[in-house]
Design an enzyme around this catalytic site. Sequence first.
Site, PDB file in Angstrom:
ATOM      1  N   TYR A 187       6.006  -0.783  -4.000  1.00 27.88           N
ATOM      2  CA  TYR A 187       5.239  -1.461  -5.054  1.00 27.88           C
ATOM      3  C   TYR A 187       4.748  -0.385  -6.008  1.00 27.88           C
ATOM      4  CZ  TYR A 187       1.885  -4.842  -7.018  1.00 27.88           C
ATOM      5  OH  TYR A 187       1.166  -5.663  -7.848  1.00 27.88           O
ATOM      6  N   LYS A 259       6.744  -8.393  -5.390  1.00 31.40           N
ATOM      7  CA  LYS A 259       5.597  -9.271  -5.135  1.00 31.40           C
ATOM      8  C   LYS A 259       5.851 -10.145  -3.915  1.00 31.40           C
ATOM      9  CE  LYS A 259       2.767  -8.312  -8.583  1.00 31.40           C
ATOM     10  NZ  LYS A 259       1.351  -7.955  -8.434  1.00 31.40           N
TER      11      LYS A 259
END
Length: 669
Positions: A187, A259
């Site tokens: 991420y 996500k």
Amino acid sequence: MLRTRLSVSVAARSQLTRSLTASRTAPLRRWPIQQSRLYSSNTRSHKATTTRENTFQKPYSDEEVTKTPVGSRARKIFEAPHPHATRLTVEGAIECPLESFQLLNSPLFNKGSAFTQEEREAFNLEALLPPQVNTLDEQLERSYKQLCYLKTPLAKNDFMTSLRVQNKVLYFALIRRHIKELVPIIYTPTEGDAIAAYSHRFRKPEGVFLDITEPDSIECRLATYGGDKDVDYIVVSDSEGILGIGDQGIGGVRIAISKLALMTLCGGIHPGRVLPVCLDVGTNNKKLARDELYMGNKFSRIRGKQYDDFLEKFIKAVKKVYPSAVLHFEDFGVKNARRLLEKYRYELPSFNDDIQGTGAVVMASLIAALKHTNRDLKDTRVLIYGAGSAGLGIADQIVNHMVTHGVDKEEARKKIFLMDRRGLILQSYEANSTPAQHVYAKSDAEWAGINTRSLHDVVENVKPTCLVGCSTQAGAFTQDVVEEMHKHNPRPIIFPLSNPTRLHEAVPADLMKWTNNNALVATGSPFPPVDGYRISENNNCYSFPGIGLGAVLSRATTITDKMISAAVDQLAELSPLREGDSRPGLLPGLDTITNTSARLATAVILQALEEGTARIEQEQVPGGAPGETVKVPRDFDECLQWVKAQMWEPVYRPMIKVQHDPSVHTNQL
């Protein structure tokens, strides 16, 4: 027992434990407890039957078989209904219709070297694997050593991407074991670099790509991913505002994938029940458009009516193809993010992470800091440097939270000060500001004679309790700005949030130095401790997985402001700050993120039930008496256990070989 859109099993956690305990001597492959839903379509039943090959004999008679809620076969192993029959579960054996190379190439089913000897025989894998059977722990040790050989974050990101498309269980188990090290790899901040290089590093497609030049194909393309009950959570992006690096065109599919990885890692949503979607509407990134390897549409971004019509068709298709799914808007541009959320948030359960998720985690950090320093939210003055989607989302969340706790909305807005590239947003800027920005505009007369373009001068006059950076202007929080804030505020609350790390408005070491370690700091990317003070990361992974899980499990019709505020309060309560000691940081550690998400989801579910937006208690209990509906515990701790029982865990489960009707849609094999 209740059929779940999140689960892939029909046996309750304690039921399975009792069953396996009573039959330890039986081979794992002899327990035909259904995984389900990975290959169901619309209202048709999956016609699974156990094979009659010599390697796998049917261990029960037809009289012992009962239809599960999804029309598959499962062994009836209990005489009486379980007292927690309304609890959903993600445990049990997995029915698998694949074998040989197909099985090894399925990331949802593949175990690699961990297939047992019985499974290797049943699924025709004996010639395709080395003879040694490994445990998951042994695979994790091997994978981590391979990862450690790599020298750069981007190379490690590539390794993790490769692992994800090979073996989902191993991928998520590895991240969980090394979560502090690997979340920044999969991420922010590393994922931004991977997105920018998407077309050059492309290996295997993931997700659904929707082309604005083919709007009539949207429904068909979405339906290729599964039936109407096969998807719980969708992340969609048009890639215009990616992670502080702007328009990344087709590469934005990677932010949707990232996500969703966090939704599974933190929120326990099954990885086979999520859907990343990229809306390719062109790109204004000239570098991409000139790149011969760029894989998306190279024309300029389409806007206006054609764009809006495309989005309208997409929303209608989602409601038709996946009517129960939660829709998560991600990294849309500032001109579209808010208006799309406001337009569609009451049409289907939808959520914008950049606006609501960012606002929620910042609000929780702010509450924790205020509580630690014995200050009241209603007396707080917040200066937000950067008035895009994230900055406005933070402003709105602060206002909504104040209103939820009894403050008048107009009074709450007076406490918020927004700055953009023109300086402090004033009422005279109405023609050049959005409606969402203008509600925070200040009177020109009140600011006459003050240089409103100077952050230092604005800080001097606002005397903010909290300074938030969402500007992507590296170094904007200079020493003179911070020292000016500290003059009027003995414990300044400072959140430099811009991503990636190189765009942070300040680094924690400087902020602590300039305030003699009195600042309460949280950042948008990970930073090491400073003089023993842990620097919390205002990462959205603290908010959206819990909110999303709560929306999925409650079957919410909409995600309301009060549901988000309930999540904020719960996250703030989990702050590790102790009275007189700010060293532990504002937010709980990543190593407890699964529990954090479960608690946020519980708060969201209970609020949804209170508001009447939850549909879960309208659902029939599968296998129950006529008219018997699901009952969700109202006690927080009992509801928390109800939530945790439904969260997917990255563990290998026994596999059962089945045949299936080829006319039935096979989802994500």
